[in-house]
Design an enzyme around this catalytic site. Structure first.
Site, mmCIF file in Angstrom:
data_model
loop_
_atom_site.group_PDB
_atom_site.id
_atom_site.type_symbol
_atom_site.label_atom_id
_atom_site.label_comp_id
_atom_site.label_asym_id
_atom_site.label_seq_id
_atom_site.Cartn_x
_atom_site.Cartn_y
_atom_site.Cartn_z
ATOM 1 N N ARG A 146 1.565 -16.909 0.767
ATOM 2 C CA ARG A 146 0.724 -16.157 -0.157
ATOM 3 C C ARG A 146 -0.053 -17.148 -1.010
ATOM 4 O O ARG A 146 0.348 -18.313 -1.172
ATOM 5 C CB ARG A 146 1.566 -15.275 -1.070
ATOM 6 C CG ARG A 146 2.381 -14.196 -0.364
ATOM 7 C CD ARG A 146 3.171 -13.391 -1.382
ATOM 8 N NE ARG A 146 3.899 -12.279 -0.787
ATOM 9 C CZ ARG A 146 5.181 -12.346 -0.410
ATOM 10 N NH1 ARG A 146 5.861 -13.469 -0.582
ATOM 11 N NH2 ARG A 146 5.783 -11.294 0.112
ATOM 12 N N LYS A 170 7.622 -13.263 -4.018
ATOM 13 C CA LYS A 170 7.715 -12.126 -4.920
ATOM 14 C C LYS A 170 9.174 -11.871 -5.292
ATOM 15 O O LYS A 170 10.075 -12.059 -4.486
ATOM 16 C CB LYS A 170 7.117 -10.875 -4.257
ATOM 17 C CG LYS A 170 5.605 -10.930 -4.136
ATOM 18 C CD LYS A 170 5.056 -9.626 -3.584
ATOM 19 C CE LYS A 170 3.529 -9.630 -3.559
ATOM 20 N NZ LYS A 170 2.982 -8.371 -3.013
ATOM 21 N N HIS A 237 -5.566 -14.430 1.970
ATOM 22 C CA HIS A 237 -4.697 -13.422 2.574
ATOM 23 C C HIS A 237 -5.097 -13.128 4.012
ATOM 24 O O HIS A 237 -4.268 -12.693 4.814
ATOM 25 C CB HIS A 237 -4.718 -12.142 1.727
ATOM 26 C CG HIS A 237 -3.352 -11.579 1.492
ATOM 27 N ND1 HIS A 237 -2.347 -12.293 0.873
ATOM 28 C CD2 HIS A 237 -2.804 -10.385 1.831
ATOM 29 C CE1 HIS A 237 -1.253 -11.550 0.822
ATOM 30 N NE2 HIS A 237 -1.493 -10.397 1.406
ATOM 31 N N ARG A 240 -3.094 -15.421 6.031
ATOM 32 C CA ARG A 240 -1.711 -14.940 6.116
ATOM 33 C C ARG A 240 -1.602 -13.792 7.123
ATOM 34 O O ARG A 240 -0.677 -13.757 7.938
ATOM 35 C CB ARG A 240 -1.249 -14.499 4.734
ATOM 36 C CG ARG A 240 0.143 -13.874 4.670
ATOM 37 C CD ARG A 240 0.530 -13.665 3.202
ATOM 38 N NE ARG A 240 1.567 -12.683 3.000
ATOM 39 C CZ ARG A 240 2.874 -12.928 3.048
ATOM 40 N NH1 ARG A 240 3.302 -14.153 3.331
ATOM 41 N NH2 ARG A 240 3.752 -11.974 2.815
ATOM 42 N N HIS A 263 8.860 -10.232 3.442
ATOM 43 C CA HIS A 263 8.778 -8.805 3.138
ATOM 44 C C HIS A 263 10.181 -8.247 2.911
ATOM 45 O O HIS A 263 11.061 -8.420 3.754
ATOM 46 C CB HIS A 263 8.128 -8.035 4.294
ATOM 47 C CG HIS A 263 6.654 -8.257 4.408
ATOM 48 N ND1 HIS A 263 5.940 -7.970 5.559
ATOM 49 C CD2 HIS A 263 5.747 -8.722 3.507
ATOM 50 C CE1 HIS A 263 4.660 -8.264 5.365
ATOM 51 N NE2 HIS A 263 4.522 -8.709 4.136
ATOM 52 N N TYR A 272 1.624 -4.780 11.305
ATOM 53 C CA TYR A 272 1.129 -5.720 12.307
ATOM 54 C C TYR A 272 1.396 -5.236 13.721
ATOM 55 O O TYR A 272 0.763 -5.693 14.665
ATOM 56 C CB TYR A 272 1.733 -7.110 12.063
ATOM 57 C CG TYR A 272 1.289 -7.665 10.738
ATOM 58 C CD1 TYR A 272 -0.019 -8.111 10.557
ATOM 59 C CD2 TYR A 272 2.144 -7.684 9.645
ATOM 60 C CE1 TYR A 272 -0.455 -8.574 9.336
ATOM 61 C CE2 TYR A 272 1.720 -8.151 8.415
ATOM 62 C CZ TYR A 272 0.420 -8.590 8.265
ATOM 63 O OH TYR A 272 -0.014 -9.048 7.040
#
Length: 299
Positions: A146, A170, A237, A240, A263, A272
């Protein structure tokens, strides 16, 4: 109402230590709500009810606000009312139980493999900025970082002999990612030049004055590389997303891609699989005799 907002923003800034970018988003959302209150002749936050919030959301939706923006507005409002309840200024939350209208889930934009190679195999200027930018692009695509993870990266998080990078994502969660050969080579070319700038801290990516590059500066350099090498808009992004799609296309291992991306929910990664299906559908449409015949016969 403005006094309460000012106190809340000060709380977010000083006690929650919220970033200026996030704080600006909260401020824009809550000013919209306050403007609505003034039109409805509501003079206190305690007077705002669920029916008002539903009207506001419907009005914003008709004006073209996306579901994502409306969800953020509701989140900002809930945060405000948590604060007001804690401070004893309100005893309710008018946004409780209200959801933003469902929007069409947009698939992320990405580069196909050929375009990614075109970007990364372009000529590298043999200077400080050229080698730094190449190292950033290679690391984004190699490891699926990220933007905030790359900006916050320090030297002790890199283990180039082992081909690994440790990032903090995150929720302050750490994960260890592989660094591909091309990215390692680009970093090895960059790091000696970095040292010449007398860096003020351990940041991997710095300006010519030795200061850590900020998110806006990295976005600008990536955008300029996209225009220069591909003739298109490019943002971190997108690299990514390209990393994730190309990994899934090659491996078909959704769980591994989830781990690499960091994630928490595999549902986030599953987007995806839709991208991969789109690729397969395109190949089918171009190659299958019956599909091809139908397309050629279309007026």
């Amino acid at each position: 109402m403005q006094t309460d907002l000012d106190a809340y923003f000060q709380h977010l800034r000083n006690e929650r230590q919220m970033s200026p970018h996030t704080l600006d988003g909260y401020r824009r959302d809550l000013i919209k709500v306050m403007d609505y209150c003034q039109k409805q002749h509501l003079g206190q936050w305690s007077e705002l009810k669920s029916v008002h919030i539903r009207q506001l959301i419907a009005e914003q939706h008709r004006q073209g606000q996306s579901s994502r923006s409306l969800a953020r507005l509701l989140s900002s409002l809930r945060g405000l009312y948590r604060y007001l309840n804690q401070e004893g200024r309100c005893t309710h939350d008018p946004a409780a139980g209200i959801s933003a209208p469902r929007g069409e889930k947009r698939l992320p934009r990405l580069l196909d493999t050929d375009r990614a190679m075109q970007l990364l195999d372009g000529g590298v200027e043999d200077d400080f900025i050229g080698h730094r930018d190449q190292a950033m692009l290679e690391l984004f695509y190699s490891s699926g970082l990220r933007l905030a993870e790359l900006v916050g990266l320090n030297l002790d998080q890199l283990d180039l002999p082992a081909g690994l990078v440790q990032v903090r994502g995150k929720g302050n969660k750490e994960r260890v990612l592989p660094v591909g050969r091309k990215a390692r080579e680009a970093l090895q070319a960059w790091l000696p030049l970095r040292a010449l700038s007398n860096p003020v801290d351990a940041a991997v990516f710095v300006s010519q004055q030795g200061r850590r590059l900020g998110a806006r500066a990295v976005q600008l350099r990536v955008r300029q590389a996209g225009v220069r090498e591909l003739g298109q808009h490019l943002h971190p992004h997108m690299l990514r997303h390209s990393f994730a799609s190309h990994m899934l296309e090659s491996s078909q291992d959704l769980r591994s891609v989830q781990e690499l991306l960091g994630h928490a929910d595999i549902g986030t990664t599953q987007i995806y699989t839709h991208l991969d299906f789109q690729h397969l559908a395109k190949v089918y449409d171009q190659a299958h005799p019956r599909a091809k015949r139908k397309r050629d016969s279309d007026p």
